[in-house]
Design a protein around this motif. Structure first.
Motif, PDB file in Angstrom:
ATOM      1  N   ARG A   1      16.724  -9.566  10.526  1.00 58.65           N
ATOM      2  CA  ARG A   1      16.743  -8.212  10.148  1.00 58.65           C
ATOM      3  C   ARG A   1      15.383  -8.368  10.847  1.00 58.65           C
ATOM      4  O   ARG A   1      15.271  -6.616  12.157  1.00 58.65           O
ATOM      5  CB  ARG A   1      16.492  -7.335   9.278  1.00 58.65           C
ATOM      6  CG  ARG A   1      16.599  -5.848   9.583  1.00 58.65           C
ATOM      7  CD  ARG A   1      17.955  -5.593   9.789  1.00 58.65           C
ATOM      8  NE  ARG A   1      18.880  -4.792   8.830  1.00 58.65           N
ATOM      9  CZ  ARG A   1      20.310  -4.941   9.525  1.00 58.65           C
ATOM     10  NH1 ARG A   1      20.526  -5.173   9.859  1.00 58.65           N
ATOM     11  NH2 ARG A   1      20.589  -4.996   8.021  1.00 58.65           N
ATOM     12  N   GLN A   2      14.196  -8.523  11.194  1.00 59.93           N
ATOM     13  CA  GLN A   2      13.118  -8.473  11.893  1.00 59.93           C
ATOM     14  C   GLN A   2      13.137  -8.886  13.004  1.00 59.93           C
ATOM     15  O   GLN A   2      12.634  -8.554  13.835  1.00 59.93           O
ATOM     16  CB  GLN A   2      11.856  -9.167  10.231  1.00 59.93           C
ATOM     17  CG  GLN A   2      11.480  -8.501  10.089  1.00 59.93           C
ATOM     18  CD  GLN A   2      10.247  -9.303   8.505  1.00 59.93           C
ATOM     19  OE1 GLN A   2      10.397 -10.488   8.459  1.00 59.93           O
ATOM     20  NE2 GLN A   2       9.815  -8.677   7.815  1.00 59.93           N
TER      21      GLN A   2
ATOM     22  N   ASP B   1      15.844  -9.329  14.492  1.00 59.82           N
ATOM     23  CA  ASP B   1      16.985  -8.206  15.786  1.00 59.82           C
ATOM     24  C   ASP B   1      15.329  -7.303  15.999  1.00 59.82           C
ATOM     25  O   ASP B   1      15.982  -6.185  16.908  1.00 59.82           O
ATOM     26  CB  ASP B   1      17.822  -7.761  14.856  1.00 59.82           C
ATOM     27  CG  ASP B   1      18.850  -8.909  14.250  1.00 59.82           C
ATOM     28  OD1 ASP B   1      18.875  -9.541  14.985  1.00 59.82           O
ATOM     29  OD2 ASP B   1      19.929  -8.495  13.589  1.00 59.82           O
TER      30      ASP B   1
ATOM     31  N   VAL C   1      20.027  -1.701  15.828  1.00 60.37           N
ATOM     32  CA  VAL C   1      20.180  -2.938  14.135  1.00 60.37           C
ATOM     33  C   VAL C   1      20.821  -2.712  13.254  1.00 60.37           C
ATOM     34  O   VAL C   1      20.940  -3.195  12.515  1.00 60.37           O
ATOM     35  CB  VAL C   1      18.592  -4.052  13.911  1.00 60.37           C
ATOM     36  CG1 VAL C   1      18.261  -4.305  15.382  1.00 60.37           C
ATOM     37  CG2 VAL C   1      17.952  -2.219  13.041  1.00 60.37           C
TER      38      VAL C   1
ATOM     39  N   LEU D   1      20.543  -0.241  11.266  1.00 64.89           N
ATOM     40  CA  LEU D   1      20.135   0.356   9.867  1.00 64.89           C
ATOM     41  C   LEU D   1      20.511   1.877   9.828  1.00 64.89           C
ATOM     42  O   LEU D   1      19.869   2.273  10.981  1.00 64.89           O
ATOM     43  CB  LEU D   1      18.554   0.301   9.949  1.00 64.89           C
ATOM     44  CG  LEU D   1      18.430  -1.299   9.157  1.00 64.89           C
ATOM     45  CD1 LEU D   1      17.093  -1.500   9.960  1.00 64.89           C
ATOM     46  CD2 LEU D   1      18.879  -1.327   7.754  1.00 64.89           C
TER      47      LEU D   1
ATOM     48  N   GLN E   1      10.413  -2.035   7.384  1.00 57.65           N
ATOM     49  CA  GLN E   1      10.594  -2.891   7.871  1.00 57.65           C
ATOM     50  C   GLN E   1       9.104  -3.243   9.291  1.00 57.65           C
ATOM     51  O   GLN E   1       9.174  -3.843   9.866  1.00 57.65           O
ATOM     52  CB  GLN E   1      12.085  -4.057   9.109  1.00 57.65           C
ATOM     53  CG  GLN E   1      13.619  -3.935   7.988  1.00 57.65           C
ATOM     54  CD  GLN E   1      12.862  -4.967   8.006  1.00 57.65           C
ATOM     55  OE1 GLN E   1      12.277  -5.844   7.270  1.00 57.65           O
ATOM     56  NE2 GLN E   1      13.598  -4.894   6.108  1.00 57.65           N
TER      57      GLN E   1
END
Length: 71
Positions: free
Chosen positions: A8-9, A11, A36, A38, A47
């Motif tokens: 995720r980070q 991305d 991303v 979310l 994040q």
């Protein structure tokens, strides 16, 4: 030793790099979330804070798009 970034980070960083290259300015929290996957701005903020703590991005309190990639 630092641990690797989560997917995720990674991305989020890729989103920021792309957005800055295409638009000349950083994306908003909502734009990052849409890119991303979310839905919650608080999840994006979480994040972003982790990335800031690692020194990968920086934040300015005086802008509507406060996050910048670290040099």
């Amino acid at each position: 030793m630092r641990t690797a970034l989560s997917s995720r980070q990674e991305d989020i960083l890729a989103c920021m790099r792309y957005w800055i290259r295409e638009h000349g300015d950083a994306p908003t929290v909502r734009e990052i979330g849409q890119h991303v996957g979310l839905a919650s701005p608080s999840s994006v903020h979480y994040q972003l804070k982790r990335l800031e703590d690692r020194g990968l991005i920086s934040r300015s309190d005086c802008r509507s798009r406060p996050y910048r990639l670290a040099a």
